[in-house]
Scaffold this motif. Structure first.
Motif, PDB file in Angstrom:
ATOM      1  N   PHE A  20      52.301  57.154  37.646  1.00  0.00           N
ATOM      2  CA  PHE A  20      51.742  57.758  38.870  1.00  0.00           C
ATOM      3  C   PHE A  20      50.212  57.709  38.864  1.00  0.00           C
ATOM      4  CE2 PHE A  20      55.950  59.722  39.218  1.00  0.00           C
ATOM      5  CZ  PHE A  20      56.181  59.560  40.568  1.00  0.00           C
ATOM      6  N   LEU A  21      49.621  57.972  37.705  1.00  0.00           N
ATOM      7  CA  LEU A  21      48.158  57.943  37.612  1.00  0.00           C
ATOM      8  C   LEU A  21      47.628  56.518  37.754  1.00  0.00           C
ATOM      9  CD1 LEU A  21      47.730  60.501  34.690  1.00  0.00           C
ATOM     10  CD2 LEU A  21      47.397  60.899  37.127  1.00  0.00           C
ATOM     11  N   ILE A  22      48.373  55.547  37.255  1.00  0.00           N
ATOM     12  CA  ILE A  22      47.967  54.141  37.408  1.00  0.00           C
ATOM     13  C   ILE A  22      48.003  53.736  38.880  1.00  0.00           C
ATOM     14  CG2 ILE A  22      48.684  51.767  36.914  1.00  0.00           C
ATOM     15  CD1 ILE A  22      49.488  52.763  34.123  1.00  0.00           C
ATOM     16  N   ILE A  23      48.974  54.261  39.621  1.00  0.00           N
ATOM     17  CA  ILE A  23      49.026  53.992  41.071  1.00  0.00           C
ATOM     18  C   ILE A  23      47.741  54.488  41.739  1.00  0.00           C
ATOM     19  CG2 ILE A  23      50.145  54.668  43.233  1.00  0.00           C
ATOM     20  CD1 ILE A  23      52.790  54.678  41.769  1.00  0.00           C
ATOM     21  N   VAL A  24      47.302  55.692  41.357  1.00  0.00           N
ATOM     22  CA  VAL A  24      46.073  56.253  41.934  1.00  0.00           C
ATOM     23  C   VAL A  24      44.888  55.339  41.656  1.00  0.00           C
ATOM     24  CG1 VAL A  24      44.449  58.186  41.843  1.00  0.00           C
ATOM     25  CG2 VAL A  24      46.901  58.622  41.741  1.00  0.00           C
ATOM     26  N   ILE A  25      44.792  54.830  40.421  1.00  0.00           N
ATOM     27  CA  ILE A  25      43.652  53.982  40.036  1.00  0.00           C
ATOM     28  C   ILE A  25      43.709  52.624  40.739  1.00  0.00           C
ATOM     29  CG2 ILE A  25      42.598  52.742  38.112  1.00  0.00           C
ATOM     30  CD1 ILE A  25      43.388  55.061  36.313  1.00  0.00           C
ATOM     31  N   PHE A  26      44.877  51.979  40.720  1.00  0.00           N
ATOM     32  CA  PHE A  26      44.955  50.613  41.232  1.00  0.00           C
ATOM     33  C   PHE A  26      45.066  50.545  42.749  1.00  0.00           C
ATOM     34  CE2 PHE A  26      45.563  49.573  36.846  1.00  0.00           C
ATOM     35  CZ  PHE A  26      44.943  48.341  36.754  1.00  0.00           C
ATOM     36  N   TYR A  27      45.446  51.624  43.394  1.00  0.00           N
ATOM     37  CA  TYR A  27      45.469  51.624  44.854  1.00  0.00           C
ATOM     38  C   TYR A  27      44.070  51.357  45.394  1.00  0.00           C
ATOM     39  CZ  TYR A  27      45.838  53.302  49.649  1.00  0.00           C
ATOM     40  OH  TYR A  27      45.773  53.403  51.010  1.00  0.00           O
ATOM     41  N   ASP A  28      43.087  52.077  44.854  1.00  0.00           N
ATOM     42  CA  ASP A  28      41.715  51.880  45.324  1.00  0.00           C
ATOM     43  C   ASP A  28      41.136  50.569  44.822  1.00  0.00           C
ATOM     44  OD1 ASP A  28      41.023  53.971  47.039  1.00  0.00           O
ATOM     45  OD2 ASP A  28      40.959  55.361  45.376  1.00  0.00           O
ATOM     46  N   PHE A  29      41.534  50.143  43.617  1.00  0.00           N
ATOM     47  CA  PHE A  29      41.055  48.859  43.101  1.00  0.00           C
ATOM     48  C   PHE A  29      41.517  47.728  44.020  1.00  0.00           C
ATOM     49  CE2 PHE A  29      41.636  45.091  40.372  1.00  0.00           C
ATOM     50  CZ  PHE A  29      40.331  44.950  39.930  1.00  0.00           C
ATOM     51  N   TYR A  30      42.770  47.795  44.447  1.00  0.00           N
ATOM     52  CA  TYR A  30      43.323  46.796  45.361  1.00  0.00           C
ATOM     53  C   TYR A  30      42.579  46.819  46.696  1.00  0.00           C
ATOM     54  CZ  TYR A  30      46.523  44.961  48.887  1.00  0.00           C
ATOM     55  OH  TYR A  30      47.057  44.290  49.951  1.00  0.00           O
TER      56      TYR A  30
END
Length: 266
Positions: free
Chosen positions: A219-229
């Motif tokens: 879930f935390l990786i989703i938070v990080i990579f959503y904005d990276f994407y």
């Protein structure tokens, strides 16, 4: 979720960040309670235990509980330190770094618990300490970047706010106030997400044990990579727009030059 800071954030930014991180915090707290019989996402109870142990003169327990409280404080301190010192250089990286630290802490708990944990008291105290530091990191980050609108690791303040907000809705002038309605929506969403995370963690832990911490990290990786994407996509679209504009200008220039060359011949 992580690209904006303070008052520049929208309700949608805070809702996404609040729901995902509150869900993760709810999972961590229930896992800690079921495995180690200690809360990991809030410290109010630990202050009460600290006071009781001081009164009893159990100085080893005093040192342990004080250390847990201090690590939660240190996590929040670390998050805000990173944000205020590096926000002006790269907002996204400054906001993502505390979440990376949190993921490393929770991965350590999951891997150690799955392969090395022998259920000793010292191990339990150490793993609870890691989770409290991780939750301090998360709560410090979300509160710092949202101007204290998003706090996701405990619900004492949220429940108090909900009581106040819903009592205000008994008057029509407050029901029609968009700021109050937005705050109520955000706080309610965080509370529901935290509770949902806790309930799901209770069921999931019974099935897969310490592997559950890998799901929290997901879930935390989703938070990080959503904005990276989103950042990569925006940069790609901007570059494409500049390239198309340059090509169009170059084409117009060449056409104009051809016309100027042909004119004297005729």
């Amino acid at each position: 979720m992580l690209r904006k800071y303070s008052n520049s954030r929208t309700l949608k930014d805070n809702l996404r960040l609040g729901v995902l991180t509150a869900y993760a915090a709810g999972m961590v707290n229930i896992a800690s309670l079921m495995i180690f019989f200690a809360f990991a996402s809030n410290v109010t109870g630990h202050y009460a235990i600290l006071a009781a142990e001081i009164a009893r003169g159990n100085w080893y327990q005093v040192a342990i509980v004080f250390g847990w409280i201090f690590l939660f404080f240190l996590g929040s301190f670390t998050s805000n330190l990173v944000v205020i010192h590096f926000n002006h250089r790269n907002t996204y990286l400054a906001h993502a770094f505390p979440l990376v630290l949190e993921i490393l802490c929770l991965l350590t708990v999951g891997i150690y618990g799955e392969y090395f944990y022998e259920e000793t008291l010292t191990e339990s105290e150490f793993l609870v300490a890691l989770m409290l530091y991780a939750m301090g990191l998360q709560n410090g980050l979300t509160a710092s970047i949202s101007n204290s609108k998003v706090k996701t690791t405990h619900l004492t303040g949220a429940t108090t706010d909900l009581g106040i907000l819903y009592s205000m809705f008994t008057k029509r002038e407050f029901r029609e106030n968009p700021e109050i309605r937005a705050k109520a929506l955000l706080t309610t969403s965080i509370a529901v997400a935290y509770l949902s995370g806790g309930i799901s963690a209770g069921f999931v832990y019974l099935q897969i044990g310490f592997k559950m911490f890998y799901i929290v990290c997901f879930f935390l990786i989703i938070v990080i990579f959503y904005d990276f994407y989103k950042l990569r996509l925006v940069r790609y679209l901007n570059l494409s727009k500049v390239k198309l504009t340059n090509n169009h200008q170059s084409f117009n220039t060449r056409s104009k030059q051809k016309k100027e060359v042909k004119a004297p011949v005729s």
